[in-house]
Design a protein around this motif. Structure first.
Motif, PDB file in Angstrom:
ATOM      1  N   THR A   1     -35.998   8.952  16.972  1.00 57.14           N
ATOM      2  CA  THR A   1     -35.339   9.156  15.672  1.00 57.14           C
ATOM      3  C   THR A   1     -33.817   9.187  15.791  1.00 57.14           C
ATOM      4  O   THR A   1     -33.137   9.466  14.802  1.00 57.14           O
ATOM      5  N   ARG A   2     -33.307   8.926  16.972  1.00 56.93           N
ATOM      6  CA  ARG A   2     -31.864   9.063  17.213  1.00 56.93           C
ATOM      7  C   ARG A   2     -31.036   8.249  16.226  1.00 56.93           C
ATOM      8  O   ARG A   2     -29.973   8.683  15.776  1.00 56.93           O
ATOM      9  N   ASN A   3     -31.528   7.065  15.863  1.00 59.03           N
ATOM     10  CA  ASN A   3     -30.771   6.183  14.971  1.00 59.03           C
ATOM     11  C   ASN A   3     -31.262   6.229  13.530  1.00 59.03           C
ATOM     12  O   ASN A   3     -30.937   5.353  12.735  1.00 59.03           O
ATOM     13  N   TRP A   4     -32.044   7.237  13.195  1.00 59.87           N
ATOM     14  CA  TRP A   4     -32.531   7.359  11.824  1.00 59.87           C
ATOM     15  C   TRP A   4     -31.375   7.587  10.851  1.00 59.87           C
ATOM     16  O   TRP A   4     -30.374   8.233  11.180  1.00 59.87           O
ATOM     17  N   ASN A   5     -31.559   7.062   9.647  1.00 57.46           N
ATOM     18  CA  ASN A   5     -30.617   7.356   8.566  1.00 57.46           C
ATOM     19  C   ASN A   5     -31.381   8.009   7.414  1.00 57.46           C
ATOM     20  O   ASN A   5     -32.578   8.272   7.521  1.00 57.46           O
TER      21      ASN A   5
ATOM     22  N   GLY B   1     -14.063  17.259   6.155  1.00 56.60           N
ATOM     23  CA  GLY B   1     -14.280  16.348   7.269  1.00 56.60           C
ATOM     24  C   GLY B   1     -15.640  16.564   7.913  1.00 56.60           C
ATOM     25  O   GLY B   1     -16.489  17.298   7.404  1.00 56.60           O
ATOM     26  N   THR B   2     -15.853  15.939   9.061  1.00 51.80           N
ATOM     27  CA  THR B   2     -17.132  16.051   9.753  1.00 51.80           C
ATOM     28  C   THR B   2     -17.203  17.343  10.548  1.00 51.80           C
ATOM     29  O   THR B   2     -16.175  17.934  10.909  1.00 51.80           O
ATOM     30  N   ILE B   3     -18.420  17.747  10.855  1.00 48.46           N
ATOM     31  CA  ILE B   3     -18.646  19.016  11.547  1.00 48.46           C
ATOM     32  C   ILE B   3     -17.989  19.035  12.923  1.00 48.46           C
ATOM     33  O   ILE B   3     -17.581  20.091  13.415  1.00 48.46           O
TER      34      ILE B   3
ATOM     35  N   HIS C   1     -27.545  15.464  11.403  1.00 46.33           N
ATOM     36  CA  HIS C   1     -26.870  15.117  10.145  1.00 46.33           C
ATOM     37  C   HIS C   1     -27.868  14.871   9.010  1.00 46.33           C
ATOM     38  O   HIS C   1     -27.468  14.792   7.837  1.00 46.33           O
ATOM     39  N   LEU C   2     -29.171  14.762   9.327  1.00 50.04           N
ATOM     40  CA  LEU C   2     -30.193  14.599   8.291  1.00 50.04           C
ATOM     41  C   LEU C   2     -30.865  15.916   7.901  1.00 50.04           C
ATOM     42  O   LEU C   2     -31.637  15.955   6.935  1.00 50.04           O
TER      43      LEU C   2
END
Length: 460
Positions: A429-433, A285-287, A377-378
């Motif tokens: 960069t908050r919405n960077w993918n 799952g997620t962190i 997450h990046l």
């Protein structure tokens, strides 16, 4: 051994609310450089460079027969070789062309290339993300490399440069850093011995009363205890008491065993990717759903040990980044300034006219390796490339950070000093993918290919 805190503490602030940077209309210039850039973008779609693997999504569907037929594999290999040769010729032609051009023309071309790349990024983001057509083939290559008795590290680096499948990342990182031996027969025994060695270090240096520590060691431990709760504050997982205690043990043990530097603020950030990756072997799952209460003491001890040794391996390659006055970082900041001037003279000139020093923002980038500048997450994806670079990482960081900075070239040229400082300390960069990050890495690779053959402009 001495304990230092960064005198530029205001550079370590992190703003929770960031605004998406307004896109600017890209300029167009019919030049040989733009042709080179188009060649690069074409090569990035489903193909590989020598030592690097593709980093953007391929839009055409994958021919499944290619995964089964050796003849098809050879055909693709020959095709890739032709494309690589074409890319090399284009780069060589461009370097020659740039050497004959005047500075003004050169900077205009680089500015145009940045705008063109940003425009390409926006176009690619409009497509469905989906799985890349090469994912299955790359996964097969990873499994093949890891299944042999002896892992060929150069091949593993080539694969890892463009990203490692999450469930293989812990194994790959241990190998890339040289913590786990490439020979599979020795691997289990070496890891067991190193984990026991870490436990002994903790018992001798951490699990002792303060009366047995020097004043410097007491002050250092207190500083670490203050910094751990501040580490990645926007990720709730790191606010768990057991996570902070693990970080404290890792950092203090490392500092005691590396008296030339001791603990330096920023090293706490560098431990976090290792902690997350090695914990991912035990959590799903997620962190945000992970709880340290669900992990046995033995497993937690092994995770800590792996974090400690991998952090040590990483920092061994950049020792002068954290010794007194941090000369390694200062040297790289100077190289970054010179590279930006070479690539984008208008933004370099504007920053200089406004009195903005690169140390005012780039010191934190090198000190924390961009962990505080991009969404957490990046970070693991970025570190795949970091670790794949191996001993060449410090020099390649200059190109990554130049690419990162020039993402906002047009924006920066419109800002005055105070607004520029605020903007660079709180980048949007908050919405960077992952695609945004891939574009930064692709530009960095391209510029490294072009300029690394003429490194005199980076002498320092």
């Amino acid at each position: 051994m001495s304990m230092r805190s960064n005198s530029s503490s205001n550079y370590y602030s992190k703003e929770d609310d960031r605004n998406k940077d307004a896109s600017s209309s890209p300029s167009t210039l019919d030049s040989r450089f733009n042709q080179t850039l188009r060649n690069v973008q074409g090569l990035l779609k489903g193909r590989s460079f020598p030592g690097k693997v593709l980093i953007t999504q391929r839009l055409d569907p994958l021919d499944q027969s290619a995964l089964q037929s050796p003849n098809n594999d050879r055909r693709f290999l020959n095709s890739d070789t032709e494309h690589r040769e074409q890319f090399d010729r284009s780069v060589e032609d461009e370097i020659q062309n740039r050497s004959n051009a005047n500075a003004s023309s050169s900077s205009d071309k680089m500015k145009a290339s940045t705008a063109s790349t940003e425009n390409t990024s926006k176009e690619v983001q409009k497509t469905a993300m989906g799985a890349r057509s090469t994912d299955s083939a790359r996964l097969m290559k990873f499994k093949k490399e890891l299944s042999g008795t002896t892992v060929i590290l150069e091949k593993l680096r080539e694969l890892a440069w463009s990203g490692v499948p999450p469930y293989l990342r812990s194994t790959v990182w241990r190998l890339l850093l040289g913590y786990a031996p490439s020979n599979s027969d020795r691997r289990e025994g070496v890891l067991k011995r190193k984990r026991l060695e870490y436990l002994d270090c903790v018992a001798q240096n951490y699990d002792i009363p303060d009366i047995e520590r020097t004043d410097e060691e007491i002050n250092m431990l207190r500083q670490i205890a203050v910094d751990c709760p501040r580490t990645v504050p926007d990720v709730s997982f790191f606010q768990q008491a057991e996570v902070q205690k693990s970080l404290e043990r890792i950092l203090y043990t490392w500092a005691i065993r590396h008296p030339a530097s001791g603990y330096v603020q920023g090293i706490n950030d560098l431990a976090t990717p290792f902690l997350v990756v090695f914990l991912s072997e035990h959590f799903s799952g997620t962190i945000d759903t992970w709880s340290m209460d669900d992990l046995s003491p033995e497993k937690m001890s092994n995770v800590e040990a792996d974090c400690y040794w991998c952090l040590s391996k990483l920092l061994d390659g950049m020792q002068d980044h954290y010794t007194f006055a941090q000369p390694g970082i200062q040297r790289l900041v100077f190289k970054l300034k010179e590279l930006v001037r070479r690539i984008d003279e208008p933004v370099s000139t504007h920053m200089e006219e406004q009195g903005l020093e690169f140390l005012q923002f780039a010191f934190r980038w090198f000190n924390c390796l961009l962990i505080r500048e991009i969404p957490f997450h990046l970070v693991n994806r970025l570190w795949d490339t970091y670790l794949a670079e191996g001993d060449a990482l410090p020099d390649f960081l200059v190109y990554i950070f130049a690419s990162f900075l020039l993402t906002w070239s047009d924006k920066l040229q419109k800002l005055e000093f105070q607004d520029m400082v605020m903007f660079l300390q709180h980048l949007p960069t908050r919405n960077w993918n992952e695609m945004d990050l891939e574009m930064v890495l692709s530009r960095a690779y391209m510029w490294h290919t072009m300029f690394n053959k003429s490194p005199s402009h980076l002498a320092g």
